[in-house]
Enzyme design. Structure first.
Site, PDB file in Angstrom:
ATOM      1  CE  LYS A   6      -3.022  -2.269   3.344  1.00 14.51           C
ATOM      2  NZ  LYS A   6      -3.396  -2.251   4.764  1.00 14.51           N
TER       3      LYS A   6
ATOM      4  CG  ASP B 124       6.527   2.738  -0.209  1.00 14.10           C
ATOM      5  OD1 ASP B 124       6.764   1.719  -0.886  1.00 14.10           O
ATOM      6  OD2 ASP B 124       6.190   2.679   0.984  1.00 14.10           O
TER       7      ASP B 124
ATOM      8  CG  ASP C 130      14.271  -1.232   4.868  1.00 13.66           C
ATOM      9  OD1 ASP C 130      15.435  -1.543   5.160  1.00 13.66           O
ATOM     10  OD2 ASP C 130      13.479  -0.764   5.702  1.00 13.66           O
TER      11      ASP C 130
ATOM     12  CE  LYS D 155      14.547   3.531   6.239  1.00 15.85           C
ATOM     13  NZ  LYS D 155      13.888   2.805   7.352  1.00 15.85           N
TER      14      LYS D 155
ATOM     15  CG  PHE E  78      10.552   3.822  12.632  1.00 20.17           C
ATOM     16  CD1 PHE E  78      10.077   3.255  13.798  1.00 20.17           C
ATOM     17  CD2 PHE E  78       9.829   3.612  11.463  1.00 20.17           C
ATOM     18  CE1 PHE E  78       8.924   2.499  13.804  1.00 20.17           C
ATOM     19  CE2 PHE E  78       8.687   2.866  11.452  1.00 20.17           C
ATOM     20  CZ  PHE E  78       8.234   2.307  12.623  1.00 20.17           C
ATOM     21  CB  VAL E  79      11.012   7.324   7.272  1.00 22.32           C
ATOM     22  CG1 VAL E  79      12.308   8.079   7.435  1.00 22.32           C
ATOM     23  CG2 VAL E  79      11.231   6.080   6.426  1.00 22.32           C
TER      24      VAL E  79
ATOM     25  NE  ARG F 217      -0.567   1.905   5.069  1.00 23.60           N
ATOM     26  CZ  ARG F 217       0.427   1.073   4.775  1.00 23.60           C
ATOM     27  NH1 ARG F 217       1.440   1.504   4.047  1.00 23.60           N
ATOM     28  NH2 ARG F 217       0.429  -0.170   5.207  1.00 23.60           N
TER      29      ARG F 217
END
Ligand code: PRP
Length: 245
Positions: A109, A166, A169, A197, A218-219, A231
């Site tokens: 999502k 989005d 990681d 990242k 931590f975003v 979100r």
């Protein structure tokens, strides 16, 4: 929720992840070549460090959305997101033509906010598809073994696909997705990712268009969640440690 793991957990993906995929068309260690037409556009990527974070002061922008006192800082503000998305859209459009519109594959999502702004910023027509995947493994790290929750609604044979993510990681989700879509006969598969990242990457996935390289903190916001919250924030922020410790 991999893209928004707490710092202590970020990049702790277990062994056995996806194979190496290169966007330059070379076969990766799994023998599958990415169908990308060219090199990564690294000049598009801005490097964001912790020094760029604007601490939340008396005026708490999270409060406008019901998250009063929950954020520690704004990492990337609305204006910077908008400007970057315009640049990314221009770059993607320059690599396509009007006759072969890109098929944007939004990975649900987290990429929802990004894909809607990105599609509207594209100066050429595009078409939209959605995929939802989930990673086997713990709640806080992906294993690289992915299950499709919602597949594409159409055949992508001969299409020029642009995966819209989005955040990258560990890279395990994307690595799997590239291999999966490559088996479906597309003319090309490229990736546009808003965030990456670099210190958390576990597999070598070259991505052609990346907006921002960010720290492993931590975003949340602009599609990124923690426990499905945040979100809806219009900017990318750092979650206060007291919210997850
Ligand atoms: C996030 C993000 C990417 C993935 C990146 O999705 O949207 O798809 O994690 O992590 P990786 O590079 O370590 O594989 P998530 O699984 O959190 O689902 P969501 O988008 O629904 O929040």
């Amino acid at each position: 929720m991999t893209g928004s793991d707490p710092p202590s957990l970020a990049g702790t993906a277990p062994e056995g992840g996806g194979g190496v995929v290169h966007s330059d068309g070379a076969a990766g260690s799994n023998g599958v070549a990415n169908l990308s037409g060219g090199e990564s556009r690294s000049h598009l990527t801005s490097r964001i460090t912790n020094a760029d974070a604007i601490p939340i002061g008396d005026a708490d922008p999270g409060a406008d959305h019901g998250y009063h006192g929950e954020l520690a800082a704004i990492l990337i503000g609305e204006d910077d997101l908008k400007a970057k998305i315009a640049v990314l859209a221009k770059a993607v459009a320059a690599d396509h033509d009007m006759d072969t519109p890109p098929l944007l594959v939004c990975v649900l999502k987290g990429a929802v906010m990004f894909v809607t702004d990105f599609a509207r910023a594209l100066p050429i027509p595009s078409e939209l598809e959605f995929m939802a995947v989930t990673s086997y493994g713990s709640a806080t790290s992906s294993s690289g073994v992915v299950r499709i929750l919602k597949d594409l609604d159409r055949d992508i044979t001969g299409r020029r696909v642009v995966i819209v993510e989005d955040i990258i990681d560990s890279g395990l989700t994307l690595s799997w997705l590239l291999r999966n879509l490559a088996t479906r006969g597309p003319a090309s598969v490229d990736v546009v990712a808003l965030l990456r990242k670099p210190e958390a990457i576990k597999v070598d996935v070259d991505v052609r268009y990346v907006g921002f390289d960010i720290p492993t903190d931590f975003v949340v916001g602009y599609g990124l969640d923690y426990g499905e919250r945040y979100r809806d924030l219009p900017f990318v922020g750092l979650l206060g440690e007291h919210m997850y410790r």
